[in-house]
Design a protein around this motif. Sequence first.
Motif, mmCIF file in Angstrom:
data_model
loop_
_atom_site.group_PDB
_atom_site.id
_atom_site.type_symbol
_atom_site.label_atom_id
_atom_site.label_comp_id
_atom_site.label_asym_id
_atom_site.label_seq_id
_atom_site.Cartn_x
_atom_site.Cartn_y
_atom_site.Cartn_z
ATOM 1 N N SER A 163 0.820 -1.213 0.000
ATOM 2 C CA SER A 163 0.000 0.000 0.000
ATOM 3 C C SER A 163 0.857 1.267 0.000
ATOM 4 N N PHE A 164 1.995 1.222 0.678
ATOM 5 C CA PHE A 164 2.868 2.400 0.699
ATOM 6 C C PHE A 164 3.438 2.671 -0.685
ATOM 7 N N LEU A 165 3.891 1.609 -1.358
ATOM 8 C CA LEU A 165 4.425 1.773 -2.701
ATOM 9 C C LEU A 165 3.326 2.263 -3.650
ATOM 10 N N ARG A 166 2.114 1.767 -3.467
ATOM 11 C CA ARG A 166 1.006 2.190 -4.313
ATOM 12 C C ARG A 166 0.709 3.679 -4.137
ATOM 13 N N SER A 167 0.697 4.130 -2.880
ATOM 14 C CA SER A 167 0.449 5.552 -2.626
ATOM 15 C C SER A 167 1.578 6.414 -3.183
ATOM 16 N N GLN A 168 2.813 5.921 -3.077
ATOM 17 C CA GLN A 168 3.944 6.660 -3.643
ATOM 18 C C GLN A 168 3.851 6.724 -5.170
ATOM 19 N N PHE A 169 3.443 5.628 -5.779
ATOM 20 C CA PHE A 169 3.298 5.584 -7.237
ATOM 21 C C PHE A 169 2.239 6.589 -7.699
#
Length: 512
Positions: free
Chosen positions: A99-105
């Motif tokens: 989820s963190f990588l998704r929000s960063q993306f």
Amino acid sequence: MLSRRRPAKSNNPFVPPFAQPNKLTADGAAAAQCEPASSNASLEAGEAEFSRSPTPLEKMVSVLADAGCTLINAAGPPFLPSNLYNFRQRLDGVLAVDSFLRSQFLKGFSDYISSTSNLRRVLLPCDRDGFGSVRRESLVQLLLLVKSIQQDLLDMLLEKLPEYFDMDPLDGGGGLSSPLPLDEDIARLILNQFRWLDFLVNSEAFAEKLLQILSISPHHLKKEIIGSLAEMIGDHNNKSLVSSLEQMLQEDSSIIVPVLDSFSNLNLDDLLHDQVIMIALSCIRTIDIEHMPYLLRFLLLSAKESNARRIISQIREQLKFVGASQARALQHNELKGKTVIDNTEASILDALRSNLRFKNMLCLELLKELKSLEEPRDHKVIDIWLLALVFMSCESLQKSVEKLFKKKILEGCIQDHMFENCIHGIKDLPKDYLPTFLSLSAYLLACKEQRAQEFGIHMYTCIFDEFSDAYSRQEVYEVFILLAVAAQYSSQPYGFPIANELLMILRKQANY
């Protein structure tokens, strides 16, 4: 003789593990303490640079690169891998579990498209590895097929859309036209990304957001969005979609054509289909006359045995179709600065005729409707045109039309002035309507009832007066001659009136 003494200084790099460290002399210790401070500062700066976290934009670029997409392409739009399915699967596999990588993306993508040039790059079709100059999907279209980020991207693009409502300087801020080519019109490029998606993760949320944007869109974009709703939303949320379009029609009847296109493309159940028919019928009195042919085509194409009678009845009651109505409409449009170039009433007749020609059921229901009318006040000018159109469209019903036409004349339901209004002011009608009127006139003249004969003569006179071209007048003239000659050898009483009318017509023709 070789010496057994160990050399004082060895070139061997091996150092015993327990070797004693060299002792520093006083001068060496002083030199160590006096090393430049700049060495430590450089080391600390390098360690800080190495330990800095990547920005969301850098992380987004890195994730795309790992999946095979080169975002930064100096030659134009991003460069995509040859296997687009694997590209989407890799992205979804990475972003769905983190989820963190998704929000960063998503944050990085939002930062990237904050620039108009970057947004345009990801909306344009991309080059694909191994396909040369073939250009197909855009990067955004592919990202919208990644389940884990689809809804976020849809919301992001819809929120960007209002920023480009007034992008065209030639529009004057009114939003009435869009002369920009598609590849330069950011708003239309965004809309194109929503067409024909393989799936929608949350169709209800997307439809709700899209309808919100639709309500504030400029006129040209509103028409484009409405006409493409079936391609964007599919068969989801049809009930709310129909209700929203009905409300928009009440506020602005000029969007009737794209609304009808949208209704036609939606897969509606019987209940919603009936609701759509009622909406369309309610627009007959409110829309501009130039839009009437589209509305009539929609209604007649939607007609079934269960609703055909109701549709025909409403068209008869609400459609104002006489020559004078066209003149009023033209005058009204001239006051508004508009001009109706085409012969609108001829287009209305063509819309009616084209649908009656391929649906005998409509012709039968139309005749039943006219037969059910008993009082003269219930009859209208359009009834003459409807009978003529059935006569032209269905050969098997021509005898029924002739009998009904005569019956209405004898009962006083169709009177002389109605036929005058029927063809008055529509001299540019196609010539294929002329034989129908001449055939009906000839039938009336062959009847034994005097009233029918008189009406037939009146029809010939009106046709000659209103159809001013040489071809039409010659047709009427030749028919009159044949009938006059036949009357001389017949016991029927219409020979002398025909001769008198023919004489009047010849005198008029001599005056031209």
